[in-house]
Design a protein around this motif. Structure first.
Motif, PDB file in Angstrom:
ATOM      1  N   ILE A  75       0.844  -1.190   0.000  1.00  0.00           N
ATOM      2  CA  ILE A  75       0.000   0.000   0.000  1.00  0.00           C
ATOM      3  C   ILE A  75       0.884   1.246   0.000  1.00  0.00           C
ATOM      4  N   PRO A  76       0.816   2.083  -1.037  1.00  0.00           N
ATOM      5  CA  PRO A  76       1.555   3.349  -1.012  1.00  0.00           C
ATOM      6  C   PRO A  76       0.892   4.353  -0.081  1.00  0.00           C
ATOM      7  N   ILE A  77       1.708   5.040   0.694  1.00  0.00           N
ATOM      8  CA  ILE A  77       1.224   6.114   1.562  1.00  0.00           C
ATOM      9  C   ILE A  77       1.823   7.410   1.046  1.00  0.00           C
ATOM     10  N   ALA A  78       0.975   8.243   0.470  1.00  0.00           N
ATOM     11  CA  ALA A  78       1.432   9.479  -0.167  1.00  0.00           C
ATOM     12  C   ALA A  78       1.327  10.653   0.791  1.00  0.00           C
ATOM     13  N   ASN A  79       2.241  11.584   0.608  1.00  0.00           N
ATOM     14  CA  ASN A  79       2.227  12.818   1.379  1.00  0.00           C
ATOM     15  C   ASN A  79       2.881  13.893   0.525  1.00  0.00           C
ATOM     16  N   GLU A  80       2.510  15.126   0.733  1.00  0.00           N
ATOM     17  CA  GLU A  80       3.177  16.208   0.014  1.00  0.00           C
ATOM     18  C   GLU A  80       4.634  16.285   0.459  1.00  0.00           C
ATOM     19  N   ASN A  81       5.524  16.529  -0.481  1.00  0.00           N
ATOM     20  CA  ASN A  81       6.952  16.588  -0.170  1.00  0.00           C
ATOM     21  C   ASN A  81       7.305  17.967   0.378  1.00  0.00           C
ATOM     22  N   ASP A  82       6.892  18.203   1.617  1.00  0.00           N
ATOM     23  CA  ASP A  82       7.078  19.511   2.237  1.00  0.00           C
ATOM     24  C   ASP A  82       8.543  19.912   2.357  1.00  0.00           C
ATOM     25  N   VAL A  83       9.428  18.926   2.470  1.00  0.00           N
ATOM     26  CA  VAL A  83      10.828  19.220   2.775  1.00  0.00           C
ATOM     27  C   VAL A  83      11.502  20.007   1.655  1.00  0.00           C
ATOM     28  N   VAL A  84      11.250  19.648   0.399  1.00  0.00           N
ATOM     29  CA  VAL A  84      11.971  20.276  -0.706  1.00  0.00           C
ATOM     30  C   VAL A  84      11.080  21.096  -1.627  1.00  0.00           C
TER      31      VAL A  84
END
Length: 344
Positions: free
Chosen positions: A126-135
């Motif tokens: 299961i992929p767990i997606a999140n916005e790439n806040d770091v970059v």
């Protein structure tokens, strides 16, 4: 795909305590319910919470952009570790997918992302997606995870999109859950509380706005309370939350991507004649453009507004705005081909 696609979005307020700590009881409940659905769906989880989980480790945290990025860097592995721990008893592996808005504006990058998810699903991961806040080079509020979940759902052709909240669903003026919204119009959007939560970036306005886009693309959407007993399972069964009905949509996948996933960089205003031409599925010619409101380059996606300044379409351009400025009265100069225009 052999199974229908299900996208579930969990907001920060849904999976954390008020102090920002991850609520492990909620995450354990998510794992248990998703494990029950795993055999029947290809699932994507879109989970906020990294910034909230990581900010407690920063000294003198004040919520600046750089501090939020640093908090996300700390919080992302913490968040994924918790999910991994609670899915392990069900023999389900999870994978992290950090996405940026630009990954959806380039169709080749988007198709690579889709193929990666399909490879994960083939191995029951299961992929767990999140916005790439770091970059991310854009402010975090530009794209919250309600938008990310919607882009994934629309782009991948999901049948069902769930938005979890800290309340039981969309509430009416008396505080009662609205069980069903047939069409997300101005009246429905007016039900949303304009105040966002203390922990997250979004709110009910965001969820209804993106639910509107998803339903117009033929996706069934449910906004539900994660702390409702068996909230995920009951939301799918139609026993809890607010169901937003899908609208008829025969749009091909490429145009769905263009309407939802493309990063709009420019804006033009057209006259009534050009609007009628677009409604008849004709191309947009330069002679019908009244004004360039925001500049753009050849090949970029622009928003097209009518004489009342209402957005009526998006399209991928065949010329740059500078060229349009000098040749807008020329005959048969094509701004965007009909195949690259999506009516909104």
């Amino acid at each position: 795909m052999s199974k229908p696609i299900l996208v579930i979005k969990f907001g920060t307020a849904s999976i954390t305590h008020q102090n920002g700590d991850l609520d492990e009881t909620v995450i354990a409940g998510i794992a248990r319910q998703v494990a029950e659905l795993h055999a029947d769906y290809h699932i994507v989880l879109v989970s906020s919470g990294a910034v909230a989980a990581g900010k407690q480790f920063l000294r003198h945290y004040n919520g600046t952009i750089s501090e939020r990025k640093a908090a996300a860097a700390v919080g992302n592995p913490l968040l994924l570790n918790k999910y991994s721990r609670y899915f392990a008893p069900y023999s389900i592996a999870v994978a992290q997918s950090l996405c940026e808005r630009q990954h959806f504006s380039d169709r080749n990058q988007f198709l690579q992302l889709k193929r990666t998810y399909e490879e994960l699903w083939a191995s029951n991961i299961i992929p767990i997606a999140n916005e790439n806040d770091v970059v991310s080079s854009l402010e975090l509020k530009f794209s919250d995870n309600d938008e990310l979940a919607t882009l994934i759902a629309v782009g991948f052709g999901a049948q069902l999109l769930l938005f979890s909240t800290s309340v039981a669903g969309v509430l009416d003026r008396e505080g009662q859950v609205v069980p069903q919204i047939d069409v997300i119009d101005k009246a429905a959007l007016g039900l949303a509380d304009k105040e966002k939560s203390a922990l997250g970036l979004g709110g009910m306005v965001s969820k209804l706005t993106f639910a509107r886009l998803a339903t117009r693309m033929g996706i069934r959407v449910v906004i539900f309370g994660i702390r409702t007993e068996d909230g995920i399972l009951n939301a799918i069964a139609g026993k809890t939350g607010t169901l937003c009905l899908p609208q008829p949509c025969s749009m091909p996948a490429r145009k769905k991507w263009l309407a939802s996933g493309s990063l709009v960089t420019g804006r033009i205003q057209i006259d009534a004649g050009a609007q009628k031409a677009l409604e008849k599925r004709h191309s947009l010619l330069a002679v019908g453009v009244q004004a360039v409101l925001e500049k753009f380059e050849c090949g970029e996606v622009i928003e097209i507004v009518n004489e009342d300044n209402i957005a009526i379409a998006v399209g991928r351009t065949k010329i740059a705005s500078d060229t349009l400025d000098t040749q807008h009265k020329a005959q048969n100069i094509e701004v965007a081909h009909a195949d690259d225009i999506v009516l909104l």
